[in-house]
Design an enzyme around this catalytic site. Structure first.
Site, PDB file in Angstrom:
ATOM      1  N   ARG A  55       6.823  -2.569   5.944  1.00 46.06           N
ATOM      2  CA  ARG A  55       7.069  -2.875   4.536  1.00 46.06           C
ATOM      3  C   ARG A  55       6.532  -1.736   3.676  1.00 46.06           C
ATOM      4  NH1 ARG A  55       2.538  -2.615   3.169  1.00 46.06           N
ATOM      5  NH2 ARG A  55       3.181  -2.769   1.015  1.00 46.06           N
ATOM      6  N   GLN A 193      -0.492  -8.922   0.704  1.00 46.37           N
ATOM      7  CA  GLN A 193      -0.570  -7.513   1.114  1.00 46.37           C
ATOM      8  C   GLN A 193      -1.876  -6.868   0.642  1.00 46.37           C
ATOM      9  OE1 GLN A 193       2.124  -9.002  -0.163  1.00 46.37           O
ATOM     10  NE2 GLN A 193       4.041  -8.102   0.542  1.00 46.37           N
ATOM     11  N   ASP A 234       8.771   0.133  -6.132  1.00 43.78           N
ATOM     12  CA  ASP A 234       9.888   0.034  -5.182  1.00 43.78           C
ATOM     13  C   ASP A 234      11.124   0.718  -5.734  1.00 43.78           C
ATOM     14  OD1 ASP A 234       8.015  -2.402  -4.599  1.00 43.78           O
ATOM     15  OD2 ASP A 234       9.134  -1.929  -2.767  1.00 43.78           O
ATOM     16  N   ASN A 244       8.316  -3.384  -9.069  1.00 41.38           N
ATOM     17  CA  ASN A 244       7.269  -3.372  -8.032  1.00 41.38           C
ATOM     18  C   ASN A 244       6.888  -4.803  -7.670  1.00 41.38           C
ATOM     19  OD1 ASN A 244       5.411  -1.841  -6.347  1.00 41.38           O
ATOM     20  ND2 ASN A 244       3.772  -2.594  -7.668  1.00 41.38           N
TER      21      ASN A 244
HETATM   22  O1  MRU Z   1       7.340  -6.593  -0.193  1.00 35.78           O
HETATM   23  P1  MRU Z   1       6.630  -5.282   0.103  1.00 35.78           P
HETATM   24  O2  MRU Z   1       5.287  -5.493   0.700  1.00 35.78           O
HETATM   25  O3  MRU Z   1       7.498  -4.336   0.875  1.00 35.78           O
HETATM   26  O4  MRU Z   1       6.405  -4.657  -1.331  1.00 35.78           O
HETATM   27  C1  MRU Z   1       5.790  -3.397  -1.411  1.00 35.78           C
HETATM   28  C2  MRU Z   1       5.442  -2.999  -2.797  1.00 35.78           C
HETATM   29  O5  MRU Z   1       5.798  -3.652  -3.743  1.00 35.78           O
HETATM   30  C3  MRU Z   1       4.717  -1.710  -2.966  1.00 35.78           C
HETATM   31  O6  MRU Z   1       3.897  -1.759  -4.100  1.00 35.78           O
HETATM   32  C4  MRU Z   1       5.737  -0.578  -3.138  1.00 35.78           C
HETATM   33  O7  MRU Z   1       6.637  -0.557  -2.061  1.00 35.78           O
HETATM   34  C5  MRU Z   1       5.102   0.731  -3.269  1.00 35.78           C
HETATM   35  S1  MRU Z   1       4.267   1.158  -1.806  1.00 35.78           S
HETATM   36  C6  MRU Z   1       4.210   2.765  -1.588  1.00 35.78           C
END
Ligand code: MRU
Length: 345
Positions: A55, A193, A234, A244
């Site tokens: 992820r 996370q 993201d 994000n």
């Molecule tokens: O659902 P996830 O855990 O993949 O979401 C990740 C995020 O929102 C992070 O903040 C984003 O990808 C930036 S990480 C370099």
């Protein structure tokens, strides 16, 4: 999927290609169990991306590109369908579709060329992390002075990239030079996370930090305990809107109210000049069970209706600056970004 127990993952990239397989750190098992997964089919890669075994925007881009390398070694007739399935495995982070398309573009030159392109994408993300760490650390020192106390959200460390990280790479860089005052990691419900992954990374690196419930962030800012918010993205839209992890917008509102910088650190691979605003981004809605329970334990009555958007949109006027691997885009509260198109690098 075959898994191999690993006593220590030190030095292990989050995503890599080895022996005709995509090897990932299994992020669903952390922090309790440190193990690798060997993904040998496109279906396994898609499943790992959707379960969040891998992820974070840059990491799923690299995993998707290696998935294309797997597809390129299979029957030519199923390549296009495999590529399409990979590129839509998750909709919100632009990195995935972009990296999959980049790797797939090499298909006419053969499977070796596809793999070489995927390896290039991985190497670029590693180099990007280093550049963001440098630019971001300089910006934090400029805006907050020495020993800033930072708040971060979700996980933006090595686990979200290949090695290094985005926002967390800045934190590591400040810590390494003795210029960090401390970090608050917000837990990041529903999948934690922050609690599971960021706390694991910060602890292993010896960075002083505290873990806080998501809702505590704005209050800690109001109480003067945070000098800046620093987190990832993201997708960064053409107007500077930042998409994000859910909870980011609340921290942005808290930062604006407290009058502290709200900093976004994301590689150019996350900047999407083709998406005009945050309203144009598909926000992934995930399984209600993620909100009604955790780790097999119900935390809500059976049948409770749920809203579970995995991401939110922070409007550009709440963003102080966006740090990429190539530039620092300075925005200021209340000022439109329309005059600063993000496409121009
Ligand atoms: O659902 P996830 O855990 O993949 O979401 C990740 C995020 O929102 C992070 O903040 C984003 O990808 C930036 S990480 C370099």
């Amino acid at each position: 999927v075959s898994s191999a127990a690993s006593s220590s993952l030190a030095g292990q990239p989050t995503v890599a290609w080895a022996d005709a397989a995509v090897v990932i750190i299994d992020q669903t098992a952390l922090p309790g169990t440190e193990r690798l997964l060997r993904l040998t089919t496109v279906r396994e890669v898609i499943d790992a991306v959707q379960r969040l075994a891998v992820r974070g925007a840059p990491a799923i881009g690299v995993a998707g590109a290696f998935g294309v390398a797997l597809a390129a070694r299979g029957p030519a007739g199923s390549f296009a369908a495999a590529v399409e399935a990979l590129r839509i495995a998750r909709p919100t982070a632009v990195n995935l579709a972009r990296a999959v398309d980049r790797a797939a573009s090499q298909f006419p030159a053969g499977p070796g060329a596809v793999l070489a392109e995927a390896e290039r994408i991985a190497a670029e993300e590693v180099a990007s992390s280093d550049a963001m760490a440098r630019l971001g650390a300089a910006l934090v020192i400029e805006l907050c002075g020495d020993r800033a106390r930072l708040l971060t959200h979700c996980n933006t460390g090595a686990l979200a990239t290949v090695t290094g990280g985005t926002a967390l790479a800045v934190v590591f860089a400040l810590h390494a030079t003795g210029r960090l005052g401390g970090v608050v990691a917000s837990e990041t419900r529903p999948l934690l996370q922050g609690a599971r992954l960021t706390a694991w990374e910060l602890g292993r690196a010896g960075v002083p930090f505290r873990l806080a419930a998501d809702g505590a962030g704005p209050f800690l800012m109001a109480r003067g305990e945070i000098d800046a918010v620093i987190l990832g993205a993201d997708r960064v839209c053409a107007n500077g809107d930042v998409v994000n992890k859910i909870g980011t917008y609340s921290h942005a509102l808290g930062a604006a109210r407290a009058g502290i910088p709200f900093l976004v650190v994301a590689p150019e691979s996350t900047v999407d000049p083709d998406t005009a605003t945050g309203a144009d981004v598909v926000i992934e809605d995930r399984d209600p069970a993620e909100v009604t329970g955790f780790g097999g334990i119900a935390v809500a009555p059976a049948g409770t209706p749920v809203a579970n958007p995995a991401f939110d949109v922070t409007p550009h006027d709440l963003v102080t600056a966006i740090v990429t691997d190539r530039r620092v885009i300075r925005l200021s509260i209340g000022q439109s970004m329309a005059a600063v198109p993000l496409g121009a690098t």
